[in-house]
Design a protein around this motif. Sequence first.
Motif, PDB file in Angstrom:
ATOM      1  N   GLY A 111       0.848  -1.184   0.000  1.00 35.67           N
ATOM      2  CA  GLY A 111       0.000   0.000   0.000  1.00 35.67           C
ATOM      3  C   GLY A 111       0.879   1.227   0.000  1.00 35.67           C
ATOM      4  N   ALA A 112       0.470   2.257  -0.737  1.00 35.57           N
ATOM      5  CA  ALA A 112       1.180   3.534  -0.757  1.00 35.57           C
ATOM      6  C   ALA A 112       0.289   4.564  -0.070  1.00 35.57           C
ATOM      7  CB  ALA A 112       1.489   3.965  -2.186  1.00 35.57           C
ATOM      8  N   TYR A 113       0.838   5.282   0.901  1.00 40.14           N
ATOM      9  CA  TYR A 113       0.072   6.207   1.729  1.00 40.14           C
ATOM     10  C   TYR A 113       0.749   7.576   1.794  1.00 40.14           C
ATOM     11  CZ  TYR A 113      -2.218   1.931   3.270  1.00 40.14           C
ATOM     12  OH  TYR A 113      -2.907   0.738   3.302  1.00 40.14           O
ATOM     13  N   ARG A 114      -0.053   8.618   1.562  1.00 42.48           N
ATOM     14  CA  ARG A 114       0.455   9.977   1.745  1.00 42.48           C
ATOM     15  C   ARG A 114       0.664  10.232   3.235  1.00 42.48           C
ATOM     16  NH1 ARG A 114      -3.723  12.023  -2.251  1.00 42.48           N
ATOM     17  NH2 ARG A 114      -4.816  12.709  -0.392  1.00 42.48           N
ATOM     18  N   GLU A 115       1.337  11.343   3.552  1.00 43.83           N
ATOM     19  CA  GLU A 115       1.630  11.666   4.958  1.00 43.83           C
ATOM     20  C   GLU A 115       0.385  11.826   5.810  1.00 43.83           C
ATOM     21  OE1 GLU A 115       5.531  13.967   5.879  1.00 43.83           O
ATOM     22  OE2 GLU A 115       4.653  14.870   4.080  1.00 43.83           O
ATOM     23  N   ASP A 116      -0.735  12.232   5.197  1.00 46.11           N
ATOM     24  CA  ASP A 116      -1.975  12.388   5.960  1.00 46.11           C
ATOM     25  C   ASP A 116      -2.691  11.058   6.188  1.00 46.11           C
ATOM     26  OD1 ASP A 116      -3.184  11.787   3.521  1.00 46.11           O
ATOM     27  OD2 ASP A 116      -4.154  13.738   3.294  1.00 46.11           O
ATOM     28  N   GLY A 117      -2.072   9.946   5.744  1.00 44.72           N
ATOM     29  CA  GLY A 117      -2.634   8.616   5.932  1.00 44.72           C
ATOM     30  C   GLY A 117      -3.536   8.144   4.807  1.00 44.72           C
ATOM     31  N   THR A 118      -3.763   8.992   3.806  1.00 38.25           N
ATOM     32  CA  THR A 118      -4.607   8.618   2.672  1.00 38.25           C
ATOM     33  C   THR A 118      -3.922   7.569   1.806  1.00 38.25           C
ATOM     34  OG1 THR A 118      -5.559  10.836   2.620  1.00 38.25           O
ATOM     35  CG2 THR A 118      -5.840   9.483   0.642  1.00 38.25           C
ATOM     36  N   CYS A 119      -4.624   6.477   1.563  1.00 40.80           N
ATOM     37  CA  CYS A 119      -4.101   5.441   0.682  1.00 40.80           C
ATOM     38  C   CYS A 119      -4.265   5.895  -0.762  1.00 40.80           C
ATOM     39  CB  CYS A 119      -4.840   4.131   0.902  1.00 40.80           C
ATOM     40  SG  CYS A 119      -4.227   2.783  -0.116  1.00 40.80           S
ATOM     41  N   VAL A 120      -3.196   5.794  -1.546  1.00 41.11           N
ATOM     42  CA  VAL A 120      -3.242   6.210  -2.951  1.00 41.11           C
ATOM     43  C   VAL A 120      -3.080   5.040  -3.913  1.00 41.11           C
ATOM     44  CG1 VAL A 120      -2.551   8.579  -2.483  1.00 41.11           C
ATOM     45  CG2 VAL A 120      -0.795   6.838  -2.932  1.00 41.11           C
ATOM     46  N   ALA A 121      -2.580   3.913  -3.432  1.00 40.48           N
ATOM     47  CA  ALA A 121      -2.437   2.735  -4.293  1.00 40.48           C
ATOM     48  C   ALA A 121      -2.323   1.491  -3.433  1.00 40.48           C
ATOM     49  CB  ALA A 121      -1.214   2.855  -5.195  1.00 40.48           C
ATOM     50  N   LEU A 122      -2.898   0.410  -3.944  1.00 44.09           N
ATOM     51  CA  LEU A 122      -2.777  -0.905  -3.329  1.00 44.09           C
ATOM     52  C   LEU A 122      -2.376  -1.880  -4.418  1.00 44.09           C
ATOM     53  CD1 LEU A 122      -6.022  -0.919  -1.168  1.00 44.09           C
ATOM     54  CD2 LEU A 122      -3.677  -0.876  -0.285  1.00 44.09           C
ATOM     55  N   GLY A 123      -1.638  -2.889  -4.052  1.00 39.31           N
ATOM     56  CA  GLY A 123      -1.249  -3.871  -5.058  1.00 39.31           C
ATOM     57  C   GLY A 123      -0.567  -5.054  -4.426  1.00 39.31           C
ATOM     58  N   GLY A 124      -0.096  -5.911  -5.291  1.00 40.65           N
ATOM     59  CA  GLY A 124       0.586  -7.091  -4.798  1.00 40.65           C
ATOM     60  C   GLY A 124       1.362  -7.789  -5.889  1.00 40.65           C
ATOM     61  N   VAL A 125       2.246  -8.662  -5.442  1.00 41.87           N
ATOM     62  CA  VAL A 125       3.038  -9.469  -6.360  1.00 41.87           C
ATOM     63  C   VAL A 125       3.080 -10.906  -5.870  1.00 41.87           C
ATOM     64  CG1 VAL A 125       4.518  -7.559  -7.115  1.00 41.87           C
ATOM     65  CG2 VAL A 125       5.237  -8.985  -5.191  1.00 41.87           C
ATOM     66  N   ALA A 126       3.294 -11.798  -6.822  1.00 46.31           N
ATOM     67  CA  ALA A 126       3.586 -13.192  -6.510  1.00 46.31           C
ATOM     68  C   ALA A 126       5.040 -13.418  -6.884  1.00 46.31           C
ATOM     69  CB  ALA A 126       2.671 -14.132  -7.285  1.00 46.31           C
ATOM     70  N   LEU A 127       5.792 -13.934  -5.935  1.00 45.28           N
ATOM     71  CA  LEU A 127       7.201 -14.243  -6.153  1.00 45.28           C
ATOM     72  C   LEU A 127       7.411 -15.740  -5.980  1.00 45.28           C
ATOM     73  CD1 LEU A 127       8.638 -11.325  -4.017  1.00 45.28           C
ATOM     74  CD2 LEU A 127       8.846 -11.542  -6.489  1.00 45.28           C
ATOM     75  N   VAL A 128       8.338 -16.287  -6.751  1.00 43.94           N
ATOM     76  CA  VAL A 128       8.640 -17.714  -6.703  1.00 43.94           C
ATOM     77  C   VAL A 128      10.109 -17.900  -6.383  1.00 43.94           C
ATOM     78  CG1 VAL A 128       8.749 -19.851  -8.055  1.00 43.94           C
ATOM     79  CG2 VAL A 128       6.805 -18.306  -8.317  1.00 43.94           C
ATOM     80  N   HIS A 129      10.386 -18.791  -5.438  1.00 42.98           N
ATOM     81  CA  HIS A 129      11.762 -19.199  -5.154  1.00 42.98           C
ATOM     82  C   HIS A 129      12.174 -20.072  -6.332  1.00 42.98           C
ATOM     83  CE1 HIS A 129      14.822 -21.390  -2.509  1.00 42.98           C
ATOM     84  NE2 HIS A 129      15.245 -20.144  -2.652  1.00 42.98           N
ATOM     85  N   PHE A 130      13.242 -19.683  -7.029  1.00 41.71           N
ATOM     86  CA  PHE A 130      13.504 -20.221  -8.359  1.00 41.71           C
ATOM     87  C   PHE A 130      14.973 -20.578  -8.542  1.00 41.71           C
ATOM     88  CE2 PHE A 130      13.810 -19.792 -13.040  1.00 41.71           C
ATOM     89  CZ  PHE A 130      12.693 -20.514 -13.413  1.00 41.71           C
ATOM     90  N   ASP A 131      15.200 -21.717  -9.155  1.00 43.57           N
ATOM     91  CA  ASP A 131      16.551 -22.151  -9.530  1.00 43.57           C
ATOM     92  C   ASP A 131      16.743 -21.792 -11.002  1.00 43.57           C
ATOM     93  OD1 ASP A 131      18.769 -23.638 -10.532  1.00 43.57           O
ATOM     94  OD2 ASP A 131      18.526 -25.105  -8.910  1.00 43.57           O
ATOM     95  N   PHE A 132      17.520 -20.742 -11.262  1.00 39.10           N
ATOM     96  CA  PHE A 132      17.704 -20.271 -12.628  1.00 39.10           C
ATOM     97  C   PHE A 132      18.506 -21.258 -13.474  1.00 39.10           C
ATOM     98  CE2 PHE A 132      16.272 -16.351 -10.780  1.00 39.10           C
ATOM     99  CZ  PHE A 132      15.579 -15.744 -11.814  1.00 39.10           C
ATOM    100  N   GLU A 133      19.389 -22.012 -12.853  1.00 32.98           N
ATOM    101  CA  GLU A 133      20.180 -22.993 -13.597  1.00 32.98           C
ATOM    102  C   GLU A 133      19.293 -24.121 -14.121  1.00 32.98           C
ATOM    103  OE1 GLU A 133      23.742 -25.758 -12.213  1.00 32.98           O
ATOM    104  OE2 GLU A 133      24.240 -23.608 -12.060  1.00 32.98           O
ATOM    105  N   LYS A 134      18.411 -24.612 -13.258  1.00 31.68           N
ATOM    106  CA  LYS A 134      17.506 -25.702 -13.648  1.00 31.68           C
ATOM    107  C   LYS A 134      16.202 -25.191 -14.256  1.00 31.68           C
ATOM    108  CE  LYS A 134      19.362 -28.786 -10.159  1.00 31.68           C
ATOM    109  NZ  LYS A 134      19.119 -29.480  -8.902  1.00 31.68           N
TER     110      LYS A 134
END
Length: 140
Positions: A89-112
């Motif tokens: 969440g992104a919040y201005r100094e007055d506490g107002t939320c300006v954006a919400l979001g999310g990500v999915a991350l995977v623990h990953f073996d780049f070699e394999k």
Amino acid sequence: MLKYIVHPRFGDTDQLGHVHHLSIPSWFEEARNPIFRWFNPNFYIPTWNLILVRLEVDYVGQVKFSDFNVEIRSWITHIGKSSFHVAHGAYREDGTCVALGGVALVHFDFEKQKAIPIPEDIRAILEAHYEPDAPYRLMN
């Protein structure tokens, strides 16, 4: 919850004087650095082991260059065998939320080129930051 303060740069704004919509996901990524360090304490690229597989952002307010301190709040909202979700969440100094979001991350073996289980010591850290009541959850 993790907290990170962003100071909008002039280059983050668009011609309307607002923070450009692509800046917010960049701020969210920057706020994930402590999480990246749980998996990669030295940020050593040859042994990097996380990959982003999903990104969502909902813009619910405006941010301007004059909003000097924007607080990015981050929560772990899902922990799977090899993946986890981070809500932001992104919040201005007055506490107002300006954006919400999310990500999915995977623990990953780049070699394999495949997902690998999250180690138990890192899983314990993720669980310590798990927040089922975070204000955002990735859509199915």
